[in-house]
Design a protein around this motif. Structure first.
Motif, short mmCIF file in Angstrom:
data_model
loop_
_atom_site.label_atom_id
_atom_site.label_comp_id
_atom_site.label_asym_id
_atom_site.label_seq_id
_atom_site.Cartn_x
_atom_site.Cartn_y
_atom_site.Cartn_z
N LEU B 80 48.83 49.78 31.75
CA LEU B 80 48.34 48.15 31.07
C LEU B 80 49.31 46.71 30.97
N PHE B 81 51.01 47.66 30.94
CA PHE B 81 52.23 46.74 31.15
C PHE B 81 52.25 47.27 32.92
N GLY B 82 51.91 47.31 33.47
CA GLY B 82 51.72 47.14 34.74
C GLY B 82 51.15 46.31 35.35
N ILE B 83 50.01 46.59 34.74
CA ILE B 83 48.56 45.57 35.12
C ILE B 83 48.85 43.79 35.05
N MET B 84 49.67 43.91 33.97
CA MET B 84 50.16 42.69 33.26
C MET B 84 51.45 42.15 33.43
N LEU B 85 52.38 42.78 34.44
CA LEU B 85 53.78 42.06 35.24
C LEU B 85 53.46 42.19 36.12
N THR B 86 52.09 42.89 37.18
CA THR B 86 52.27 42.38 38.80
C THR B 86 50.36 41.19 38.34
N PRO B 89 44.40 40.45 38.74
CA PRO B 89 43.15 38.78 37.58
C PRO B 89 42.47 39.87 36.59
N ILE B 90 42.28 38.85 35.90
CA ILE B 90 41.88 39.53 34.70
C ILE B 90 40.53 39.96 34.78
N GLY B 91 39.20 38.81 35.18
CA GLY B 91 38.48 39.07 35.45
C GLY B 91 38.12 39.79 37.16
N ARG B 92 36.86 40.19 37.18
CA ARG B 92 35.93 40.41 38.34
C ARG B 92 36.82 40.38 39.45
N SER B 93 36.81 41.20 40.38
CA SER B 93 37.97 40.63 41.52
C SER B 93 36.83 41.48 42.50
N PRO B 94 36.72 40.56 43.58
CA PRO B 94 35.81 41.17 44.59
C PRO B 94 36.84 42.31 45.81
N ASP B 95 37.63 42.18 45.70
CA ASP B 95 38.41 42.69 46.85
C ASP B 95 39.50 43.57 46.12
N LEU B 96 39.01 44.66 45.02
CA LEU B 96 39.79 45.59 44.30
C LEU B 96 39.89 47.07 45.86
N ASP B 97 38.59 47.57 46.54
CA ASP B 97 38.42 48.40 47.64
C ASP B 97 39.24 47.62 48.72
N SER B 98 39.54 48.66 49.32
CA SER B 98 40.06 48.06 50.74
C SER B 98 38.91 48.66 51.96
N ARG B 99 39.50 48.37 52.81
CA ARG B 99 37.32 48.77 53.87
C ARG B 99 37.48 49.53 54.58
N ASN B 100 38.50 50.81 53.60
CA ASN B 100 38.28 51.99 54.03
C ASN B 100 37.15 53.04 53.01
N ARG B 101 36.30 51.84 52.64
CA ARG B 101 35.64 53.14 51.62
C ARG B 101 34.86 54.34 51.96
#
Lengths: 135, 177
Positions: B80-86, B89-101
């Motif tokens: 969670l610290f890593g998520i915070m420090l980088t 995006p807190i809400g829904r983000s559409p680009d979490l998956d790469s194209r090779n899904r």
């Protein structure tokens, strides 16, 4: 208890971790998937320790060791991710392409990379330019 | 190991373990498919906690509590610290998956198919009668400090090295010569 149950749960968890490592873009989510894979191995170790009745408790002790190594790996991994974020302002694995093969080799490597990185310029490249090229 | 009972009459242990296993696999799937980064970390808490329950059912108490302390307590907080420090995006983000899904899904399904087939074929008749007391802190401590002392000490040095390395990497005022 049938040993098949924990072993099958562990196999499924490992596959989920494989999917996460391959499909996610955010580096921290990839680290989470690595943790899932390590935990699948831990479940295997515990199950076989109980099954074989090891006098040295090799499975449980190795599980403790794996937990410690996972903690060390995560600490180092997050430090590296933070260093990358400080320099690039992004943690997207797809846009960190400095070590990718430049030039027309991209097309030979696959259609995926050909779309993403047509620019053969070596050296530091910003993630935003890559995003623009990809879309 | 006597003759294994039938799969059609599960014991209480097995029912509890299967329920926990369903929780583990389900929340694991949520970790790798959710659209919100913070939710992935929180589902990871549920997944690892249910896994600690699995260890408890398998009579490995000490490992279960270590799992709760280190994974649920420390590792997830670190994530969670890593998520915070980088500045994820807190809400829904559409680009979490790469194209090779799709390729990733195919590879994962193939891995699951091969592994499940092999282990079911190999361990179909394996059965163990669970009896408590195999994984208490006393048993594991005796095992660690009687038979596994050298790996234990090596591991402590490794942990120290990783700690120093993490500090050196993440501090900006340390320059290489």
């Amino acid at each position: 208890m049938h040993i098949v149950y924990p072993v099958v749960v562990s196999a499924l968890l490992f596959s989920i971790g494989v999917y996460g490592v391959l499909a996610r873009r955010n580096t921290i989510l990839v680290l989470m998937s690595v943790e899932l894979m390590l935990n699948a191995v831990n479940l295997n170790l515990i199950a076989f320790d109980v099954w074989l009745g090891d006098r040295l408790h090799g499975g449980q002790v190795l599980t403790l060791f794996v937990i410690v190594i996972a903690a060390a790996e995560l600490g180092l991994g997050l430090a590296i991710v933070l260093a990358v974020f400080r320099n690039r302002r992004t943690v997207d694995l797809d846009s960190l392409r400095d070590l990718a093969e430049p030039g027309p080799d991209c097309d030979a490597a696959g259609p995926d990379r050909g779309v993403a990185g047509p620019a053969p310029a070596p050296g530091p490249r910003r993630g935003t330019g890559q995003e623009g090229a990809a879309t | 190991m006597s003759e294994a009972p039938s799969y059609l009459s599960p014991t209480g242990h097995e029912i509890v373990f299967l329920l926990l296993g369903v929780v583990v696999v389900g929340t694991g799937l949520l970790v790798v498919t959710t659209r919100q980064v913070v939710h992935a970390a929180l589902w990871l808490v549920v997944c690892l906690g249910a896994l600690a329950g699995c260890y408890l059912v398998l009579t490995a108490e000490f490992v279960a509590w270590v799992q709760v302390l280190i994974y649920v307590g420390a590792v997830v907080v670190l994530l969670l610290f890593g998520i915070m420090l980088t500045r994820a995006p807190i809400g829904r983000s559409p680009d979490l998956d790469s194209r090779n899904r799709p390729v990733a899904a195919v590879v994962a399904l193939a891995t699951a198919a091969v592994l499940v087939t092999v282990v079911v074929d190999g361990f179909r008749h394996a059965y163990v009668d669970l009896s408590p007391g195999k994984g208490t802190a006393e048993e594991v401590g005796v095992a660690v400090f009687r038979y596994w002392v050298l790996p234990f000490e090596a591991l402590s040095v490794l942990l120290l090295a990783a700690l120093v390395g993490a500090i050196v990497i993440s501090r900006t005022d340390i320059r290489g010569r």
